[in-house]
Design an enzyme around this catalytic site. Sequence first.
Site, PDB file in Angstrom:
ATOM      1  N   LYS A 291       0.818  -1.222   0.000  1.00 53.18           N
ATOM      2  CA  LYS A 291       0.000   0.000   0.000  1.00 53.18           C
ATOM      3  C   LYS A 291       0.851   1.272   0.000  1.00 53.18           C
ATOM      4  O   LYS A 291       0.467   2.283  -0.577  1.00 53.18           O
ATOM      5  CB  LYS A 291      -0.955   0.006   1.193  1.00 53.18           C
ATOM      6  CG  LYS A 291      -2.059  -1.034   1.086  1.00 53.18           C
ATOM      7  CD  LYS A 291      -3.028  -0.943   2.245  1.00 53.18           C
ATOM      8  CE  LYS A 291      -3.993  -2.117   2.248  1.00 53.18           C
ATOM      9  NZ  LYS A 291      -4.964  -2.055   3.330  1.00 53.18           N
TER      10      LYS A 291
ATOM     11  N   ASP B 168     -10.118   2.208   2.756  1.00 53.52           N
ATOM     12  CA  ASP B 168     -10.219   1.422   3.988  1.00 53.52           C
ATOM     13  C   ASP B 168     -11.013   2.149   5.086  1.00 53.52           C
ATOM     14  O   ASP B 168     -11.875   1.556   5.737  1.00 53.52           O
ATOM     15  CB  ASP B 168      -8.824   1.088   4.532  1.00 53.52           C
ATOM     16  CG  ASP B 168      -8.167  -0.055   3.775  1.00 53.52           C
ATOM     17  OD1 ASP B 168      -8.883  -0.844   3.123  1.00 53.52           O
ATOM     18  OD2 ASP B 168      -6.921  -0.158   3.834  1.00 53.52           O
TER      19      ASP B 168
HETATM   20  P1  NAP Z   1       0.684  -2.539   9.941  1.00 52.50           P
HETATM   21  O1  NAP Z   1       0.820  -1.208   9.300  1.00 52.50           O
HETATM   22  O2  NAP Z   1       1.732  -3.566   9.696  1.00 52.50           O
HETATM   23  O3  NAP Z   1       0.592  -2.271  11.534  1.00 52.50           O
HETATM   24  C1  NAP Z   1       0.582  -3.342  12.400  1.00 52.50           C
HETATM   25  C2  NAP Z   1       0.129  -2.906  13.796  1.00 52.50           C
HETATM   26  O4  NAP Z   1      -0.061  -4.079  14.603  1.00 52.50           O
HETATM   27  C3  NAP Z   1       1.151  -2.051  14.521  1.00 52.50           C
HETATM   28  O5  NAP Z   1       0.477  -1.138  15.325  1.00 52.50           O
HETATM   29  C4  NAP Z   1       1.891  -3.088  15.366  1.00 52.50           C
HETATM   30  O6  NAP Z   1       2.507  -2.546  16.509  1.00 52.50           O
HETATM   31  C5  NAP Z   1       0.755  -3.974  15.781  1.00 52.50           C
HETATM   32  N1  NAP Z   1       1.152  -5.329  16.178  1.00 52.50           N
HETATM   33  C6  NAP Z   1       1.640  -6.313  15.386  1.00 52.50           C
HETATM   34  N2  NAP Z   1       1.856  -7.429  16.115  1.00 52.50           N
HETATM   35  C7  NAP Z   1       1.495  -7.149  17.387  1.00 52.50           C
HETATM   36  C8  NAP Z   1       1.479  -7.902  18.609  1.00 52.50           C
HETATM   37  N3  NAP Z   1       1.876  -9.174  18.645  1.00 52.50           N
HETATM   38  N4  NAP Z   1       1.028  -7.289  19.729  1.00 52.50           N
HETATM   39  C9  NAP Z   1       0.593  -6.013  19.691  1.00 52.50           C
HETATM   40  N5  NAP Z   1       0.599  -5.239  18.562  1.00 52.50           N
HETATM   41  C10 NAP Z   1       1.044  -5.818  17.435  1.00 52.50           C
HETATM   42  O7  NAP Z   1      -0.699  -3.248   9.565  1.00 52.50           O
HETATM   43  P2  NAP Z   1      -2.059  -2.526   9.091  1.00 52.50           P
HETATM   44  O8  NAP Z   1      -2.000  -2.270   7.631  1.00 52.50           O
HETATM   45  O9  NAP Z   1      -2.291  -1.374  10.012  1.00 52.50           O
HETATM   46  O10 NAP Z   1      -3.149  -3.670   9.299  1.00 52.50           O
HETATM   47  C11 NAP Z   1      -3.601  -4.018  10.591  1.00 52.50           C
HETATM   48  C12 NAP Z   1      -4.591  -5.170  10.471  1.00 52.50           C
HETATM   49  O11 NAP Z   1      -5.777  -4.713   9.862  1.00 52.50           O
HETATM   50  C13 NAP Z   1      -4.070  -6.302   9.588  1.00 52.50           C
HETATM   51  O12 NAP Z   1      -4.345  -7.535  10.229  1.00 52.50           O
HETATM   52  C14 NAP Z   1      -4.843  -6.174   8.313  1.00 52.50           C
HETATM   53  O13 NAP Z   1      -5.051  -7.440   7.696  1.00 52.50           O
HETATM   54  C15 NAP Z   1      -6.158  -5.602   8.836  1.00 52.50           C
HETATM   55  N6  NAP Z   1      -6.886  -4.854   7.799  1.00 52.50           N
HETATM   56  C16 NAP Z   1      -8.142  -5.270   7.503  1.00 52.50           C
HETATM   57  C17 NAP Z   1      -8.876  -4.610   6.523  1.00 52.50           C
HETATM   58  C18 NAP Z   1     -10.259  -5.074   6.193  1.00 52.50           C
HETATM   59  O14 NAP Z   1     -10.782  -4.665   5.145  1.00 52.50           O
HETATM   60  N7  NAP Z   1     -10.901  -5.870   7.027  1.00 52.50           N
HETATM   61  C19 NAP Z   1      -8.315  -3.511   5.856  1.00 52.50           C
HETATM   62  C20 NAP Z   1      -7.025  -3.088   6.211  1.00 52.50           C
HETATM   63  C21 NAP Z   1      -6.321  -3.788   7.191  1.00 52.50           C
HETATM   64  P3  NAP Z   1       4.014  -1.914  16.444  1.00 52.50           P
HETATM   65  O15 NAP Z   1       3.859  -0.552  15.855  1.00 52.50           O
HETATM   66  O16 NAP Z   1       4.452  -1.907  17.851  1.00 52.50           O
HETATM   67  O17 NAP Z   1       4.806  -2.848  15.557  1.00 52.50           O
END
Ligand code: NAP
Length: 280
Positions: free
Chosen positions: A67, A104
Amino acid sequence: MRPDQYAVVGNPIGHSLSPRIHALFAAQTGQHMIYEARLGRPDHFAEDVREWFRTSLRGLNVTVPFKEDAFRLVDQRTPRAQRAGAVNTVWPEADGTLTGDNTDGAGFFRDLSGRMGFDPAGRKILIVGAGGATRGLLEPLLRAAPAQLVIANRTPERALELAQSFAGLAGATRLESSGLDAIPDGPYDLLINATAAGLGRDALDLPPGLIAGDGVACDLVYGPASLAFLDWAREHGAARVSDGLGMLVEQAAESFTAWRGVRPDTGPVLRELRQAIEAP
Ligand code: NAP
């Protein structure tokens, strides 16, 4: 006449429900189009995408981990993509340039306010996670004028950076950030798990007392990966819980509408997908 071509790119991509969602939208609205999943090559993302648009593509969805690459690749961005710092929807303009959008946040908000009937105005909201997805949610949530919005993250500096960069949209909302071990006292009317991990209840380790008696809890992931968090939320008082399947369908509908100029009815599509992922 050949159908118009659309695709989603990610890596991995085999699990993506997007081809199925868009096929259902196309059938429902009578659009002559095909939509396929394409595996992105990390070192060749930009050249591949430009080539796809040069030869045939009419629109592209972008998912993990591209993205931000898509944000850099496009020639112009919609205001919400600019604020989100990430692009999940691309289309070509008449002059051949590429426009990037981010659907999103709007998709999450339509699911929250439409299907779940939650109005954030005057309420207290806690978002756990400070990644790209949280960045997309902040604008629509802040525009709905909650009383308080807290971003709590494992790495507190990322939450602080997000709170600072969205301060200009906060208006009367108390916009705060914290680490996971110092979340400002609840209870919250809405708790959103926007972390990337399919979190076990031990891994997330949130304190009790976060969720109000009539509170709502949402996970952005869907299906089995959301169960641990949603079970935890129910045990800790949430009156209603929801996974991210509705958001997934709504963000796809936003993309489809931008590309085709017709808005699909998401209800039947969400019901069909729900049955499919819950089938034994
Ligand atoms: P991202 O940019 O990689 O951010 C990941 C986030 O998760 C960060 O805040 C990270 O914390 C935290 N994290 C990861 N592992 C963790 C753990 N074990 N304990 C606590 N915090 C943890 O990912 P993203 O793009 O924001 O996406 C987040 C989620 O939303 C994903 O699972 C994605 O599949 C989902 N999503 C769903 C949709 C939908 O349409 N349903 C759309 C978009 C995203 P740190 O900063 O400390 O690393």
